[in-house]
Design an enzyme around this catalytic site. Structure first.
Site, PDB file in Angstrom:
ATOM      1  N   ALA A 120       1.062  -0.952   0.508  1.00 58.23           N
ATOM      2  CA  ALA A 120       0.309   0.571   0.226  1.00 58.23           C
ATOM      3  C   ALA A 120       0.469   1.174  -0.064  1.00 58.23           C
ATOM      4  CB  ALA A 120      -0.962  -0.207   1.227  1.00 58.23           C
ATOM      5  N   LYS A 121       0.564   1.885  -0.977  1.00 60.37           N
ATOM      6  CA  LYS A 121       0.934   3.331  -0.673  1.00 60.37           C
ATOM      7  C   LYS A 121       0.743   4.672  -0.043  1.00 60.37           C
ATOM      8  CE  LYS A 121       2.669   5.693  -4.516  1.00 60.37           C
ATOM      9  NZ  LYS A 121       3.610   5.812  -4.955  1.00 60.37           N
ATOM     10  N   ILE A 122       1.458   4.406   1.777  1.00 58.43           N
ATOM     11  CA  ILE A 122       1.010   4.832   2.902  1.00 58.43           C
ATOM     12  C   ILE A 122       1.525   5.889   3.195  1.00 58.43           C
ATOM     13  CG2 ILE A 122       0.693   4.355   5.413  1.00 58.43           C
ATOM     14  CD1 ILE A 122      -0.220   1.204   5.320  1.00 58.43           C
ATOM     15  N   TYR A 180       6.291   6.790   3.855  1.00 58.73           N
ATOM     16  CA  TYR A 180       7.541   7.076   3.183  1.00 58.73           C
ATOM     17  C   TYR A 180       8.278   7.783   4.236  1.00 58.73           C
ATOM     18  CZ  TYR A 180       5.594   6.431  -0.942  1.00 58.73           C
ATOM     19  OH  TYR A 180       5.233   4.693  -2.133  1.00 58.73           O
TER      20      TYR A 180
END
Length: 312
Positions: A154-156, A160
């Site tokens: 998932a691009k949470i 990052y």
């Protein structure tokens, strides 16, 4: 041309009104998900093509499901928002769109349930994210996040920070980019890019189990290598030392596009220049994303209604 308009919670509004509260949950705890979507300007056709728009929004829905975010728009509606936003900004250049769904309650307390969710979309002019003519990379001392800690698929937003540690370490150590290992010491990905190695006549890339983001550009490369170049692609564990013996290495992603690696830990990759496989894939990729290859037009969503026929 800077963006004048953005989309936020059901409205197209002037960009200067696009604020979230400093007390919001998403800001304080990183409880949001996002996508990065590129649009490419084709000067001959006077057209902006948004690349693999549907796949990006399908992944956004999956990220929201993992983070318990209620996204009140279908994939079709999200596609319409993206197209309309480029039009309203009158953008005739390469653009980068960032849809973000996030927890917006102004509360203190870490959780995912029982919170209000908001959504915004921006569309900004953007060139190259990293050097695409040859990167010098260093293996990072920071390990890639694990699925049982923060799911890498998932691009949470908050995850990052992991990439930021690796990127800053790489730059301050004199490299252009980082290559990250997972907790077992196998190659995972770059700071924000998937990775491919060309070795013994085939492309190899870390498997989904190596805590990678399942990249859309990664999938594009796998398909192009197999269909257009006739190269076998294997997903498997990759040891660190394979980085030093590969014939070619390149990183890829929506931001990075296809970026050949010419050096790892001060060791030249191949002969220390961009290799033929990476170059062929890069040339093919840039033709496709600008709508110049009719075989792959279904990957390209045109923004403006009037467009000339593709050149290939």
């Amino acid at each position: 041309m800077d963006a004048k308009i953005l989309y936020m919670n059901g409205e197209y509004i002037p960009a200067e009104r696009g604020f979230i509260s400093v007390r919001s949950h998403g800001f304080a705890y990183g409880t949001g998900v996002f996508e990065g979507i590129r649009g490419y300007w084709n000067e001959e056709q006077k057209q902006v093509y948004l690349f693999r728009l549907r796949e990006h929004y399908e992944r956004l829905h999956r990220s929201c499901k993992i983070m318990r975010i209620n996204l009140p728009y279908t994939v079709e509606q999200l596609i319409e928002h993206s197209v309309e936003l480029v039009k309203r900004n009158e953008q005739q250049q390469d653009v980068y769109q960032r849809p973000v769904a996030y927890k917006s309650d102004e509360i203190i307390g870490v959780r995912l349930h029982g919170l209000h969710d908001d959504y915004l979309l921006t569309s900004e002019p953007m060139g190259n994210y990293v050097e695409i003519g040859g990167l010098r990379c260093g293996v990072s001392s920071w390990r890639r996040i694990d699925d049982n800690a923060i799911p890498a698929r998932a691009k949470i937003c908050g995850s990052y920070v992991n990439a930021a540690f690796a990127k800053t370490e790489a730059i301050q150590n004199g490299f252009d980019e980082a290559i990250m290992l997972n907790h077992e010491g196998h190659v995972s990905e770059g700071s924000a890019e998937n990775i491919f190695l060309f070795q013994n006549g085939e492309l190899i890339t870390p498997a989904p189990s190596e805590n990678i983001l399942l990249g859309i550009t990664r999938d594009t490369i796998i398909q192009l290598a197999q269909k257009e170049l006739g190269i076998n692609v294997r997903e498997r564990q990759i040891d660190r030392t394979e980085l030093y013996t590969a014939d070619e290495i390149f990183l890829c992603g929506t931001g990075a596009q296809i970026a050949p690696v010419i050096e790892v830990d001060h060791n030249p990759v191949g002969n220390g220049t961009t290799g033929p496989i990476g170059q062929k894939l890069q040339d093919l990729y840039f033709d496709i994303v600008r709508g110049r290859n009719s075989k792959y037009l279904d990957w390209c969503t045109p923004v403006y209604s009037e467009v000339a026929s593709p050149t290939k």
